[in-house]
Design a protein around this motif. Sequence first.
Motif, mmCIF file in Angstrom:
data_model
loop_
_atom_site.group_PDB
_atom_site.id
_atom_site.type_symbol
_atom_site.label_atom_id
_atom_site.label_comp_id
_atom_site.label_asym_id
_atom_site.label_seq_id
_atom_site.Cartn_x
_atom_site.Cartn_y
_atom_site.Cartn_z
ATOM 1 N N GLN A 1 5.827 -19.145 9.386
ATOM 2 C CA GLN A 1 4.970 -19.901 10.293
ATOM 3 C C GLN A 1 4.804 -19.181 11.635
ATOM 4 O O GLN A 1 3.720 -19.178 12.218
ATOM 5 N N ALA A 2 5.882 -18.567 12.122
ATOM 6 C CA ALA A 2 5.848 -17.925 13.435
ATOM 7 C C ALA A 2 4.982 -16.672 13.453
ATOM 8 O O ALA A 2 4.479 -16.273 14.504
ATOM 9 N N ALA B 1 7.875 -19.637 19.046
ATOM 10 C CA ALA B 1 7.639 -20.435 17.838
ATOM 11 C C ALA B 1 8.926 -20.636 17.059
ATOM 12 O O ALA B 1 9.206 -21.730 16.549
ATOM 13 N N LEU B 2 9.750 -19.581 16.968
ATOM 14 C CA LEU B 2 11.031 -19.694 16.275
ATOM 15 C C LEU B 2 11.954 -20.677 16.982
ATOM 16 O O LEU B 2 12.665 -21.463 16.343
ATOM 17 N N ALA B 3 11.939 -20.637 18.320
ATOM 18 C CA ALA B 3 12.791 -21.529 19.113
ATOM 19 C C ALA B 3 12.386 -22.989 18.934
ATOM 20 O O ALA B 3 13.221 -23.891 19.051
ATOM 21 N N LEU B 4 11.101 -23.207 18.637
ATOM 22 C CA LEU B 4 10.604 -24.575 18.449
ATOM 23 C C LEU B 4 10.788 -25.052 17.010
ATOM 24 O O LEU B 4 10.348 -26.150 16.652
ATOM 25 N N GLY B 5 11.422 -24.242 16.174
ATOM 26 C CA GLY B 5 11.743 -24.668 14.818
ATOM 27 C C GLY B 5 10.861 -24.108 13.722
ATOM 28 O O GLY B 5 10.992 -24.505 12.561
ATOM 29 N N GLN C 1 16.081 -15.250 13.473
ATOM 30 C CA GLN C 1 15.802 -14.630 14.765
ATOM 31 C C GLN C 1 15.201 -13.258 14.518
ATOM 32 O O GLN C 1 15.458 -12.611 13.503
ATOM 33 N N LEU C 2 14.395 -12.800 15.484
ATOM 34 C CA LEU C 2 13.794 -11.485 15.329
ATOM 35 C C LEU C 2 14.858 -10.395 15.338
ATOM 36 O O LEU C 2 15.789 -10.440 16.142
#
Length: 263
Positions: free
Chosen positions: A173-174, A164-168, A255-256
């Motif tokens: 939200q993630a 989800a983070l990679a998709l913006g 990022q996590l």
Amino acid sequence: MDFGWMFEFLKGMLKPVAALAVVAMAVALSYAQRLGLEWEMAYSISRAFLQLSVIGFVLQFIFSRENNVWIVLAYLFMVSVAGHTAGQRAKHVPRGKYVAGVSILAGTAITMFLLVILNVFPFTPRYIIPVAGMMVGNAMTVTGVTMKRLRDDIKVQINLVETALALGATPRQATLQQVKRALVIALSPVLDNAKTVGLISLPGAMTGLIMGGASPLEAIQLQIVVMNMLVGASTVSSIMSTYLSWPSFFTKAYQLETKVFAS
């Protein structure tokens, strides 16, 4: 010097000492079943005796002074202990004790402020300290569970969150589903208790009033107030803990923070 109060206290402790018979029964059963809990049971009940005796004298001193400064000091002490305890439950959450303490402080302070403003309780030690104790205790449990569950859920579903983070998606939200799940799990016992109160068990505040001579109708009025304040304080504290936990789960680049989920 008048030691009459000490005599009355020791006389009143006869029934609690007699009630140790049921603890002895539990110890005997533990020994018979080879549970190995005998010493822990003895330690726990001894500590309870000591703590409650000390707090009894402290409250007696505070109530006799009728000074509102003692309310604040007692309240902050309870919040500090609760934050430390809840933080230990969520030990893998960075700054967990700080997050828990601030969350518990926010939830209980807001709830208590509303109760005082609405004139539900007078702002005196005799009322506020017991009420604050009930709220802080419940908020402590709910906050600890929320923080631990949120961190564990993100760890289990780390691939979904990273995708989800990679998709913006933003961190909020993630991890929205993980946050919702943590809050639902943490608050469910409080809500279930509210649904079944009076049907399965009579809560402590209500039982204490009835045993003290108050009418059942007066007792239920207080208990309704207690259930309302517990739901309010627990909800605010648990939601606050998720907002304060988020920054430690992610880097500034969204990022996590892998070291948080390494163990």
